[in-house]
Design an enzyme around this catalytic site. Structure first.
Site, PDB file in Angstrom:
ATOM      1  N   LYS A  30     -54.515 -31.800 -14.524  1.00 25.28           N
ATOM      2  CA  LYS A  30     -53.866 -32.300 -15.747  1.00 25.28           C
ATOM      3  C   LYS A  30     -54.397 -31.515 -16.949  1.00 25.28           C
ATOM      4  O   LYS A  30     -53.630 -31.024 -17.771  1.00 25.28           O
ATOM      5  CB  LYS A  30     -54.190 -33.775 -15.937  1.00 25.28           C
ATOM      6  CG  LYS A  30     -53.911 -34.313 -17.331  1.00 25.28           C
ATOM      7  CD  LYS A  30     -54.171 -35.788 -17.466  1.00 25.28           C
ATOM      8  CE  LYS A  30     -55.582 -36.114 -17.845  1.00 25.28           C
ATOM      9  NZ  LYS A  30     -55.913 -35.962 -19.265  1.00 25.28           N
ATOM     10  N   ASN A  31     -55.720 -31.354 -17.021  1.00 22.81           N
ATOM     11  CA  ASN A  31     -56.318 -30.790 -18.233  1.00 22.81           C
ATOM     12  C   ASN A  31     -56.204 -29.273 -18.315  1.00 22.81           C
ATOM     13  O   ASN A  31     -56.535 -28.689 -19.348  1.00 22.81           O
ATOM     14  CB  ASN A  31     -57.776 -31.241 -18.355  1.00 22.81           C
ATOM     15  CG  ASN A  31     -57.844 -32.721 -18.703  1.00 22.81           C
ATOM     16  OD1 ASN A  31     -56.834 -33.337 -19.028  1.00 22.81           O
ATOM     17  ND2 ASN A  31     -59.027 -33.305 -18.594  1.00 22.81           N
ATOM     18  N   CYS A 124     -59.841 -43.290 -29.789  1.00 22.92           N
ATOM     19  CA  CYS A 124     -59.309 -43.942 -28.590  1.00 22.92           C
ATOM     20  C   CYS A 124     -60.458 -44.791 -28.057  1.00 22.92           C
ATOM     21  O   CYS A 124     -61.513 -44.875 -28.655  1.00 22.92           O
ATOM     22  CB  CYS A 124     -58.835 -42.908 -27.575  1.00 22.92           C
ATOM     23  SG  CYS A 124     -60.183 -42.071 -26.786  1.00 22.92           S
ATOM     24  N   ARG A 129     -63.570 -39.140 -31.392  1.00 22.96           N
ATOM     25  CA  ARG A 129     -62.928 -37.889 -30.922  1.00 22.96           C
ATOM     26  C   ARG A 129     -62.269 -37.148 -32.080  1.00 22.96           C
ATOM     27  O   ARG A 129     -61.075 -36.933 -32.119  1.00 22.96           O
ATOM     28  CB  ARG A 129     -61.911 -38.197 -29.818  1.00 22.96           C
ATOM     29  CG  ARG A 129     -62.555 -38.836 -28.615  1.00 22.96           C
ATOM     30  CD  ARG A 129     -61.578 -39.100 -27.512  1.00 22.96           C
ATOM     31  NE  ARG A 129     -61.199 -37.867 -26.822  1.00 22.96           N
ATOM     32  CZ  ARG A 129     -60.346 -37.850 -25.794  1.00 22.96           C
ATOM     33  NH1 ARG A 129     -59.795 -38.972 -25.393  1.00 22.96           N
ATOM     34  NH2 ARG A 129     -60.029 -36.728 -25.197  1.00 22.96           N
ATOM     35  N   ARG A 404     -51.433 -41.940 -16.282  1.00 25.90           N
ATOM     36  CA  ARG A 404     -51.499 -40.806 -17.213  1.00 25.90           C
ATOM     37  C   ARG A 404     -52.131 -39.606 -16.527  1.00 25.90           C
ATOM     38  O   ARG A 404     -51.777 -38.465 -16.815  1.00 25.90           O
ATOM     39  CB  ARG A 404     -52.348 -41.181 -18.437  1.00 25.90           C
ATOM     40  CG  ARG A 404     -51.664 -42.126 -19.401  1.00 25.90           C
ATOM     41  CD  ARG A 404     -52.438 -42.172 -20.692  1.00 25.90           C
ATOM     42  NE  ARG A 404     -52.802 -40.807 -21.088  1.00 25.90           N
ATOM     43  CZ  ARG A 404     -53.871 -40.523 -21.840  1.00 25.90           C
ATOM     44  NH1 ARG A 404     -54.644 -41.497 -22.268  1.00 25.90           N
ATOM     45  NH2 ARG A 404     -54.156 -39.295 -22.176  1.00 25.90           N
TER      46      ARG A 404
HETATM   47  C1  EPZ Z   1     -61.200 -32.848 -23.134  1.00 21.31           C
HETATM   48  O1  EPZ Z   1     -61.044 -33.721 -24.227  1.00 21.31           O
HETATM   49  C2  EPZ Z   1     -60.531 -33.527 -21.945  1.00 21.31           C
HETATM   50  N1  EPZ Z   1     -59.105 -33.708 -22.250  1.00 21.31           N
HETATM   51  C3  EPZ Z   1     -61.205 -34.868 -21.681  1.00 21.31           C
HETATM   52  O2  EPZ Z   1     -60.608 -35.416 -20.514  1.00 21.31           O
HETATM   53  C4  EPZ Z   1     -62.678 -34.616 -21.385  1.00 21.31           C
HETATM   54  O3  EPZ Z   1     -63.325 -35.867 -21.194  1.00 21.31           O
HETATM   55  C5  EPZ Z   1     -63.316 -33.884 -22.575  1.00 21.31           C
HETATM   56  O4  EPZ Z   1     -62.591 -32.659 -22.827  1.00 21.31           O
HETATM   57  C6  EPZ Z   1     -64.773 -33.529 -22.314  1.00 21.31           C
HETATM   58  O5  EPZ Z   1     -64.857 -32.734 -21.170  1.00 21.31           O
HETATM   59  C7  EPZ Z   1     -58.273 -32.654 -22.130  1.00 21.31           C
HETATM   60  O6  EPZ Z   1     -58.676 -31.546 -21.797  1.00 21.31           O
HETATM   61  C8  EPZ Z   1     -56.822 -32.909 -22.416  1.00 21.31           C
HETATM   62  P1  EPZ Z   1     -63.937 -32.446 -26.590  1.00 21.31           P
HETATM   63  P2  EPZ Z   1     -61.387 -33.201 -25.717  1.00 21.31           P
HETATM   64  O7  EPZ Z   1     -63.210 -31.912 -27.772  1.00 21.31           O
HETATM   65  O8  EPZ Z   1     -61.092 -31.749 -25.814  1.00 21.31           O
HETATM   66  C9  EPZ Z   1     -66.562 -34.176 -30.141  1.00 21.31           C
HETATM   67  C10 EPZ Z   1     -59.588 -37.038 -19.238  1.00 21.31           C
HETATM   68  O9  EPZ Z   1     -60.177 -37.974 -18.720  1.00 21.31           O
HETATM   69  N2  EPZ Z   1     -65.708 -33.356 -31.011  1.00 21.31           N
HETATM   70  O10 EPZ Z   1     -64.550 -31.501 -25.634  1.00 21.31           O
HETATM   71  O11 EPZ Z   1     -60.732 -34.134 -26.668  1.00 21.31           O
HETATM   72  C11 EPZ Z   1     -65.781 -35.307 -29.493  1.00 21.31           C
HETATM   73  O12 EPZ Z   1     -65.743 -36.429 -30.347  1.00 21.31           O
HETATM   74  C12 EPZ Z   1     -59.900 -36.649 -20.654  1.00 21.31           C
HETATM   75  O13 EPZ Z   1     -58.783 -36.281 -18.653  1.00 21.31           O
HETATM   76  C13 EPZ Z   1     -65.977 -33.301 -32.384  1.00 21.31           C
HETATM   77  O14 EPZ Z   1     -66.898 -33.936 -32.875  1.00 21.31           O
HETATM   78  O15 EPZ Z   1     -62.950 -33.393 -25.768  1.00 21.31           O
HETATM   79  C14 EPZ Z   1     -66.571 -35.578 -28.232  1.00 21.31           C
HETATM   80  O16 EPZ Z   1     -67.624 -36.459 -28.530  1.00 21.31           O
HETATM   81  C15 EPZ Z   1     -60.658 -37.736 -21.346  1.00 21.31           C
HETATM   82  N3  EPZ Z   1     -65.180 -32.544 -33.178  1.00 21.31           N
HETATM   83  C16 EPZ Z   1     -67.125 -34.194 -27.864  1.00 21.31           C
HETATM   84  O17 EPZ Z   1     -67.026 -33.398 -29.056  1.00 21.31           O
HETATM   85  C17 EPZ Z   1     -64.134 -31.810 -32.678  1.00 21.31           C
HETATM   86  O18 EPZ Z   1     -63.445 -31.119 -33.452  1.00 21.31           O
HETATM   87  C18 EPZ Z   1     -66.357 -33.475 -26.753  1.00 21.31           C
HETATM   88  O19 EPZ Z   1     -65.006 -33.535 -27.113  1.00 21.31           O
HETATM   89  C19 EPZ Z   1     -63.886 -31.876 -31.285  1.00 21.31           C
HETATM   90  C20 EPZ Z   1     -64.687 -32.639 -30.476  1.00 21.31           C
END
Ligand code: EPZ
Length: 428
Positions: A30-31, A124, A129, A404
Site C-alpha cells: 500500500k505504502n 489522526c 502527524r 484501508r
Molecule cells: C508513513 O506515514 C506511512 N504512511 C505510515 O504508515 C508509517 O507508519 C509512517 O510512514 C512511519 O513509517 C504512508 O507511507 C502512506 P512520517 P508518514 O512522515 O509519512 C513526524 C500505515 O500503517 N513528522 O514518516 O505520515 C510525524 O508526526 C501508515 O500504513 C513531522 O513532525 O509518517 C511522525 O511522528 C500509518 N513533520 C514522524 O515524523 C513532518 O513534516 C514520522 O512521520 C512529517 C513527519
C-alpha cells in the site's frame, strides 16, 4: 432520527484457537503504491503500475486522480493512468480526511502547475502527524505558502534547486520532496531522508521517468527533468502485511508459508520474531516458513525508522507480548499516540500498562474473546490477531480501518484454517 448504529462499517467474527496452516501470497505494498500512483501527475504520458493492492486507500488515490482530471483504469492488481488530461490542482478536504497520504499530491502538483491547494491534513488517532518538513522543502524550492480556511495554498513561480537536511526523518516528506525535485533540472541535495523500501520503490519509478537520483547513506542527490516520461512498474510486496501473517503463524502455534514477499525488507521483523521463539526458515528470496514454538519469549521492542523495527508492526507484536512468558517492554518512538489498541486488548484480558511512549506488558496465560473496536489500521490488525488466539468469540468492529490497508484479510486467514467471518454492520 438519531442513528443508533454503533458501528460505522462491517465487522469480523472470529473463533479463536485454530493453528494456521498452509500457504499465503503477500499483496503489493500500500505504502509504495500510493506515492507511485501520485508520481503519474509529473508526466503527460501513460503510466502502468502492477501489483497494486485493491484497498480503500488505493481506490481513494484513484478517485483523487480522476478528480484532478486523469483517466484511470484499474483491474486485477493493475492500474493504467492517463495523466495528460489533469487540469486541476486542488485536493478537497473530503478526500484528505479519508486518506492523509493525499498530501502526496502536493509535490507533483507544484511541479506540474506551480500551484497546489490541498486541505491541511488533520491529526489522526495515532498522532498530530504534522507536515512542516514537507512545507519547508516546498518553501526552499521557491513556493509561497499560505494556510487559509484549512487549506494549504501554494504558488511556485520558478522551481529552484534545494539543499535541505530534514529535521525529522519523514517517509511521505521524503517522497514529496523527491517528486517535486525530480522536475528540477539543477542539482538538489536532501539529507536525513527516509530509506523505507517504499521510498526506494518510488525512487526506481522516478529514475524510469528520467530523473537522476543518487543515494548514499541518508543523502539523496537529484538532477531532474522538465519532461518526465511515463513508466511501467511492478510495486514491491507489502512488508507489513507479510509481518502481520508471520506473527499470526507463530501466535497460533501454526505452520505457514508466505510467498511473493521480499526477504531483504523484513530483517528486523524476522530477527524479533526469532527472538520471541518462532521457527523461521528462509525458503527463497521471496518466501519463508513460520512455525509456532513451545512458548513465546518476552521482548524488548523500540520502534525506529527503517531498517529499524517498524512502527507499523508494533501493535501486532504487542499481541505476542500479551501471551509471553514474562514481562515485555515496547517503546513507540515514531508516533506519540500509537497505543490505541491497548485498551481493546485489555478488554480481552491483557495486562498492559502505558507510561508515555512506553508500554509494559505482563504475559498472561490466555486472552478471552470480546467485542472490540478498531481505531487505526494496524491496531485493527492486532485485534484480529488477538481474536485468532483468544478463547471464545471475538467481534472486531469498525473494520473500515482494516479495509484501508489489507487486501481480503479475512479470506486469506480463512484459507489458512482460521474461523473468521465478515458480517454486514448492524444496529447494536
Ligand atoms: C508513513 O506515514 C506511512 N504512511 C505510515 O504508515 C508509517 O507508519 C509512517 O510512514 C512511519 O513509517 C504512508 O507511507 C502512506 P512520517 P508518514 O512522515 O509519512 C513526524 C500505515 O500503517 N513528522 O514518516 O505520515 C510525524 O508526526 C501508515 O500504513 C513531522 O513532525 O509518517 C511522525 O511522528 C500509518 N513533520 C514522524 O515524523 C513532518 O513534516 C514520522 O512521520 C512529517 C513527519
Amino acid at each position: 432520527m438519531i442513528s443508533t448504529t454503533l458501528s460505522t462499517s462491517d465487522y469480523l467474527v472470529i473463533e479463536g484457537g485454530k493453528p494456521l496452516k498452509g500457504k499465503v501470497s503477500i499483496s503489493g505494498s500500500k505504502n509504495a503504491s500510493l506515492p507511485i500512483i501520485m508520481a503519474s501527475i509529473l508526466t503527460k504520458e501513460t503510466c502502468e503500475i502492477e501489483n497494486v493492492p485493491d484497498l480503500l486507500d488505493t481506490r481513494t488515490a484513484f478517485e483523487l486522480l480522476q478528480y484532478l482530471g486523469a483517466g484511470v483504469e484499474f483491474g486485477k492488481g493493475r492500474v493504467n493512468i492517463y495523466p495528460s488530461s489533469i487540469n486541476i490542482y486542488t485536493a478537497p478536504d473530503e478526500v484528505v480526511r479519508r486518506m492523509r497520504a493525499s498530501v502526496l499530491v502536493m509535490g507533483p502538483l507544484l511541479a506540474r502547475f506551480g500551484r497546489a491547494v490541498v486541505s491541511m491534513p488533520g491529526g489522526c488517532s495515532i498522532g498530530v502527524r504534522s507536515i512542516d518538513q514537507h512545507l519547508k522543502v516546498f518553501e526552499k524550492a521557491g513556493a509561497d505558502i499560505r494556510v487559509r480556511h484549512g487549506y494549504v495554498d501554494m504558488e511556485l513561480k520558478r522551481l529552484k534547486p534545494v539543499e535541505y537536511t530534514f529535521e525529522v526523518i519523514t517517509v511521505t516528506g521524503t517522497e514529496n520532496a523527491l517528486m517535486l525535485l525530480s522536475s528540477c533540472e539543477k542539482k538538489s541535495i536532501l539529507r536525513n531522508i527516509a530509506l523505507e523500501p517504499e521510498v526506494m520503490d518510488l525512487v526506481e519509478v522516478l529514475r524510469k521517468m528520467g530523473a537522476e537520483i543518487y543515494i548514499e547513506d541518508r543523502t539523496a542527490i537529484i538532477r531532474g527533468s522538465r519532461e518526465l516520461r511515463g513508466f511501467s512498474h511492478r510495486v514491491i510486496p507489502d512488508r507489513i502485511e507479510a509481518g502481520t501473517f508471520m506473527v499470526a503463524g507463530f501466535l497460533t502455534g501454526g505452520d505457514i508459508v508466505l510467498e511473493d514477499l521480499r526477504i531483504e525488507h523484513l530483517g528486523s521483523v524476522i530477527e524479533k520474531l526469532k527472538e520471541a521463539g518462532a521457527k523461521v526458515d528462509i525458503l527463497s528470496l521471496n518466501s519463508l516458513r513460520v512455525r509456532g514454538g513451545d512458548s513465546i519469549k518476552p521482548l524488548c521492542i523500540s520502534t525506529a525508522e527503517y531498517p529499524g523495527f517498524p512502527t507499523d508492526m508494533q501493535a501486532q507484536f504487542m499481541v505476542l507480548c500479551c501471551l509471553a512468558d514474562g514481562v515485555s517492554e515496547i517503546r513507540e518512538n515514531i508516533f506519540e499516540n500509537r497505543f490505541q489498541h491497548v485498551a481493546e486488548l485489555q478488554r480481552m484480558g491483557a495486562d498492559i500498562r502505558v507510561r508515555g511512549r512506553t508500554a509494559i506488558i505482563r504475559g498472561v496465560k490466555k486472552l478471552y474473546g470480546a467485542e472490540v473496536y478498531s481505531t487505526d489500521l494496524r491496531a485493527s490488525a492486532s485485534l484480529v490477531l488477538a481474536g485468532l488466539v483468544a478463547e471464545g468469540t471475538t467481534v472486531v468492529k469498525d473494520i473500515y480501518h482494516l479495509d484501508r490497508g489489507y487486501e481480503r484479510l479475512e479470506e486469506k486467514f480463512k484459507s489458512l484454517g482460521a474461523v473468521i467471518e465478515r458480517q454486514p454492520r448492524r444496529k447494536f
